[in-house]
Write a protein that holds these residues in place. Sequence first.
Motif, PDB file in Angstrom:
ATOM      1  N   ILE A 186      -0.987   5.834   4.853  1.00 26.93           N
ATOM      2  CA  ILE A 186      -1.013   4.870   3.743  1.00 26.93           C
ATOM      3  C   ILE A 186       0.346   4.818   3.065  1.00 26.93           C
ATOM      4  O   ILE A 186       0.872   3.749   2.745  1.00 26.93           O
ATOM      5  CB  ILE A 186      -2.109   5.230   2.740  1.00 26.93           C
ATOM      6  CG1 ILE A 186      -3.490   5.046   3.394  1.00 26.93           C
ATOM      7  CG2 ILE A 186      -2.001   4.365   1.487  1.00 26.93           C
ATOM      8  CD1 ILE A 186      -4.641   5.521   2.551  1.00 26.93           C
ATOM      9  N   ALA A 187       0.972   5.987   2.892  1.00 24.34           N
ATOM     10  CA  ALA A 187       2.292   6.033   2.259  1.00 24.34           C
ATOM     11  C   ALA A 187       3.300   5.281   3.109  1.00 24.34           C
ATOM     12  O   ALA A 187       4.186   4.579   2.584  1.00 24.34           O
ATOM     13  CB  ALA A 187       2.740   7.481   2.086  1.00 24.34           C
ATOM     14  N   ALA A 188       3.200   5.387   4.453  1.00 29.40           N
ATOM     15  CA  ALA A 188       4.121   4.675   5.320  1.00 29.40           C
ATOM     16  C   ALA A 188       3.943   3.163   5.197  1.00 29.40           C
ATOM     17  O   ALA A 188       4.905   2.400   5.204  1.00 29.40           O
ATOM     18  CB  ALA A 188       3.921   5.119   6.764  1.00 29.40           C
ATOM     19  N   VAL A 189       2.684   2.733   5.062  1.00 26.86           N
ATOM     20  CA  VAL A 189       2.409   1.299   4.897  1.00 26.86           C
ATOM     21  C   VAL A 189       2.947   0.811   3.562  1.00 26.86           C
ATOM     22  O   VAL A 189       3.588  -0.249   3.474  1.00 26.86           O
ATOM     23  CB  VAL A 189       0.893   1.041   5.006  1.00 26.86           C
ATOM     24  CG1 VAL A 189       0.576  -0.394   4.590  1.00 26.86           C
ATOM     25  CG2 VAL A 189       0.412   1.281   6.432  1.00 26.86           C
ATOM     26  N   LEU A 190       2.696   1.568   2.522  1.00 27.30           N
ATOM     27  CA  LEU A 190       3.114   1.143   1.174  1.00 27.30           C
ATOM     28  C   LEU A 190       4.625   1.161   1.031  1.00 27.30           C
ATOM     29  O   LEU A 190       5.173   0.385   0.249  1.00 27.30           O
ATOM     30  CB  LEU A 190       2.456   2.036   0.119  1.00 27.30           C
ATOM     31  CG  LEU A 190       0.945   1.965   0.038  1.00 27.30           C
ATOM     32  CD1 LEU A 190       0.396   2.945  -1.002  1.00 27.30           C
ATOM     33  CD2 LEU A 190       0.490   0.541  -0.311  1.00 27.30           C
ATOM     34  N   GLY A 239      -7.728  -7.673  -2.083  1.00 28.72           N
ATOM     35  CA  GLY A 239      -6.386  -8.004  -1.639  1.00 28.72           C
ATOM     36  C   GLY A 239      -5.643  -6.814  -1.066  1.00 28.72           C
ATOM     37  O   GLY A 239      -5.564  -5.755  -1.700  1.00 28.72           O
ATOM     38  N   VAL A 240      -5.100  -6.974   0.145  1.00 26.98           N
ATOM     39  CA  VAL A 240      -4.317  -5.937   0.806  1.00 26.98           C
ATOM     40  C   VAL A 240      -2.968  -6.529   1.195  1.00 26.98           C
ATOM     41  O   VAL A 240      -2.895  -7.645   1.712  1.00 26.98           O
ATOM     42  CB  VAL A 240      -5.039  -5.415   2.068  1.00 26.98           C
ATOM     43  CG1 VAL A 240      -4.126  -4.524   2.894  1.00 26.98           C
ATOM     44  CG2 VAL A 240      -6.309  -4.671   1.672  1.00 26.98           C
ATOM     45  N   LYS A 241      -1.908  -5.774   0.947  1.00 28.80           N
ATOM     46  CA  LYS A 241      -0.552  -6.215   1.297  1.00 28.80           C
ATOM     47  C   LYS A 241      -0.063  -5.405   2.482  1.00 28.80           C
ATOM     48  O   LYS A 241       0.054  -4.180   2.415  1.00 28.80           O
ATOM     49  CB  LYS A 241       0.379  -6.050   0.093  1.00 28.80           C
ATOM     50  CG  LYS A 241       1.799  -6.519   0.339  1.00 28.80           C
ATOM     51  CD  LYS A 241       2.620  -6.520  -0.946  1.00 28.80           C
ATOM     52  CE  LYS A 241       2.823  -5.123  -1.503  1.00 28.80           C
ATOM     53  NZ  LYS A 241       3.719  -5.112  -2.682  1.00 28.80           N
ATOM     54  N   LEU A 242       0.229  -6.094   3.607  1.00 28.97           N
ATOM     55  CA  LEU A 242       0.718  -5.432   4.821  1.00 28.97           C
ATOM     56  C   LEU A 242       1.896  -6.208   5.385  1.00 28.97           C
ATOM     57  O   LEU A 242       1.889  -7.450   5.386  1.00 28.97           O
ATOM     58  CB  LEU A 242      -0.376  -5.358   5.892  1.00 28.97           C
ATOM     59  CG  LEU A 242      -1.628  -4.537   5.595  1.00 28.97           C
ATOM     60  CD1 LEU A 242      -2.617  -4.656   6.745  1.00 28.97           C
ATOM     61  CD2 LEU A 242      -1.280  -3.082   5.333  1.00 28.97           C
ATOM     62  N   LEU A 289      -7.447   5.609   7.089  1.00 30.11           N
ATOM     63  CA  LEU A 289      -6.047   5.994   7.206  1.00 30.11           C
ATOM     64  C   LEU A 289      -5.786   7.256   6.380  1.00 30.11           C
ATOM     65  O   LEU A 289      -6.372   7.455   5.307  1.00 30.11           O
ATOM     66  CB  LEU A 289      -5.129   4.867   6.731  1.00 30.11           C
ATOM     67  CG  LEU A 289      -4.740   3.834   7.809  1.00 30.11           C
ATOM     68  CD1 LEU A 289      -5.933   2.982   8.206  1.00 30.11           C
ATOM     69  CD2 LEU A 289      -3.599   2.952   7.295  1.00 30.11           C
ATOM     70  N   THR A 290      -4.907   8.090   6.882  1.00 30.86           N
ATOM     71  CA  THR A 290      -4.550   9.321   6.179  1.00 30.86           C
ATOM     72  C   THR A 290      -3.604   8.991   5.033  1.00 30.86           C
ATOM     73  O   THR A 290      -2.982   7.925   5.008  1.00 30.86           O
ATOM     74  CB  THR A 290      -3.861  10.300   7.131  1.00 30.86           C
ATOM     75  OG1 THR A 290      -2.580   9.755   7.508  1.00 30.86           O
ATOM     76  CG2 THR A 290      -4.704  10.554   8.375  1.00 30.86           C
ATOM     77  N   PRO A 291      -3.441   9.914   4.080  1.00 34.95           N
ATOM     78  CA  PRO A 291      -2.482   9.679   2.995  1.00 34.95           C
ATOM     79  C   PRO A 291      -1.073   9.404   3.500  1.00 34.95           C
ATOM     80  O   PRO A 291      -0.375   8.551   2.949  1.00 34.95           O
ATOM     81  CB  PRO A 291      -2.552  10.975   2.182  1.00 34.95           C
ATOM     82  CG  PRO A 291      -3.938  11.475   2.409  1.00 34.95           C
ATOM     83  CD  PRO A 291      -4.246  11.144   3.837  1.00 34.95           C
ATOM     84  N   ARG A 335      -4.544   0.351  -1.281  1.00 37.68           N
ATOM     85  CA  ARG A 335      -4.845   1.774  -1.077  1.00 37.68           C
ATOM     86  C   ARG A 335      -6.350   1.985  -0.890  1.00 37.68           C
ATOM     87  O   ARG A 335      -6.776   2.717   0.022  1.00 37.68           O
ATOM     88  CB  ARG A 335      -4.328   2.593  -2.264  1.00 37.68           C
ATOM     89  CG  ARG A 335      -4.492   4.105  -2.072  1.00 37.68           C
ATOM     90  CD  ARG A 335      -3.947   4.867  -3.271  1.00 37.68           C
ATOM     91  NE  ARG A 335      -2.521   4.655  -3.442  1.00 37.68           N
ATOM     92  CZ  ARG A 335      -1.577   5.329  -2.781  1.00 37.68           C
ATOM     93  NH1 ARG A 335      -1.932   6.257  -1.895  1.00 37.68           N
ATOM     94  NH2 ARG A 335      -0.305   5.090  -3.014  1.00 37.68           N
ATOM     95  N   GLU A 336      -7.152   1.356  -1.715  1.00 34.84           N
ATOM     96  CA  GLU A 336      -8.608   1.513  -1.642  1.00 34.84           C
ATOM     97  C   GLU A 336      -9.145   1.087  -0.276  1.00 34.84           C
ATOM     98  O   GLU A 336      -9.946   1.795   0.345  1.00 34.84           O
ATOM     99  CB  GLU A 336      -9.248   0.669  -2.739  1.00 34.84           C
ATOM    100  CG  GLU A 336     -10.752   0.503  -2.644  1.00 34.84           C
ATOM    101  CD  GLU A 336     -11.261  -0.591  -3.573  1.00 34.84           C
ATOM    102  OE1 GLU A 336     -12.339  -1.139  -3.271  1.00 34.84           O
ATOM    103  OE2 GLU A 336     -10.590  -0.909  -4.575  1.00 34.84           O
TER     104      GLU A 336
END
Length: 389
Positions: A385-389, A66-69, A380-382, A372-373
Amino acid sequence: MLLQGLKVVEMATWVAGPSAAAVLADWGADVVKVESPIGDATRVYYPDTPEAPNPVFTNENRGKKGVKLDISKPEGREALKALLRQADIFITNVRPGSLKRAGLDYETLKAECPRLIYGAVTGYGLVGPEADTPAFDMTAFWTRSGVAHATIPPDQEPFPSRPGFGDHVTALATVSGILAALHERHTTGRGRLVESSLLRAGAYTVSWDLAIQLRYGEVTTAQPRDDRPGPITGFFRTKDERWLLLLPRTLDCFTQLMIALDRPEVLAEPRYEPPVADQQSVREIRAICDEAFAGMTLEEVGARLTAADLAWAPMGTLADLAQAPFAHDAGCFEMVDDGWGRMFPLPASPARFPEGAPPVNRPAPKLGEHTREVLEAAGLTPDEIAAVL
């Protein structure tokens, strides 16, 4: 084994799209489910707690990550494209207009992802004035396609189909088309657009009647019981208030049935010699059968019908099916993790592989559980990923 190593990204909600991806997951594909921040609508259809796990969501989403975007934002769209660049298959039932506005339609993506097989699950197809019309299987597959009209006798009030009925048929059509495109890609190296729709699946499901309509301009579908032409075709009620369905295979079945019902004298009546065209004679034969069935229990009449090698079946309930040894022998169920560490049975996908297949026991993901996984694996860079989260 089977589809192991195949990468699938699913961005879909409710049933038809998620179910198609679930079948691929059952058969070993690595499926990532992309959800909005509010999640798939079926997450709230039933509660999901350790005491009461959600069987509907689990049924359609077992075995996925599961991925949340939030694809309304540039970061979310770019993260999804990063997943698609590594994917073999994309399955979505988001409406075509919304996908185009987000730059996630097939024409936009195919240049960037030329090997991607794009599975578009729609209500009414991708072209024409109905392309963006909202649809469920009860509206497009059941009602608008003619399936309901062909199924419900005119003397009865119309009723909806059961939830997911047409969705699961459409899901199987989607899987079939995707696997055909996958086979083609082995030769061409190119992906392609695969389109399925609730409407087209409904038309195919009722295609016996529809073929007659197309050829002759009219067709007789469901009729009131007293007006149906087959005297020994249909449902009959037994002494113990059970229903059974009888379906003759040959003209000889009439003879076998009359003998099984202890009514051999009927065979001597010239008016009853099959095929019976006179509707009054049809009604008389049906009344004879009704009387005979009403005088025996289901067990009694079932033994006779089976001995006569007639095609029949008792009307079963879902509770009957859940406990029936023949259903377990046929592989109708899988034991799946409920997401809280316990196993419970769910319906199996409708094909199995007796010589070995991947285990079907992984739970459905919690909302965003693997975000994240999965994004890390997509490169994706950290900071991204932080921007997505």
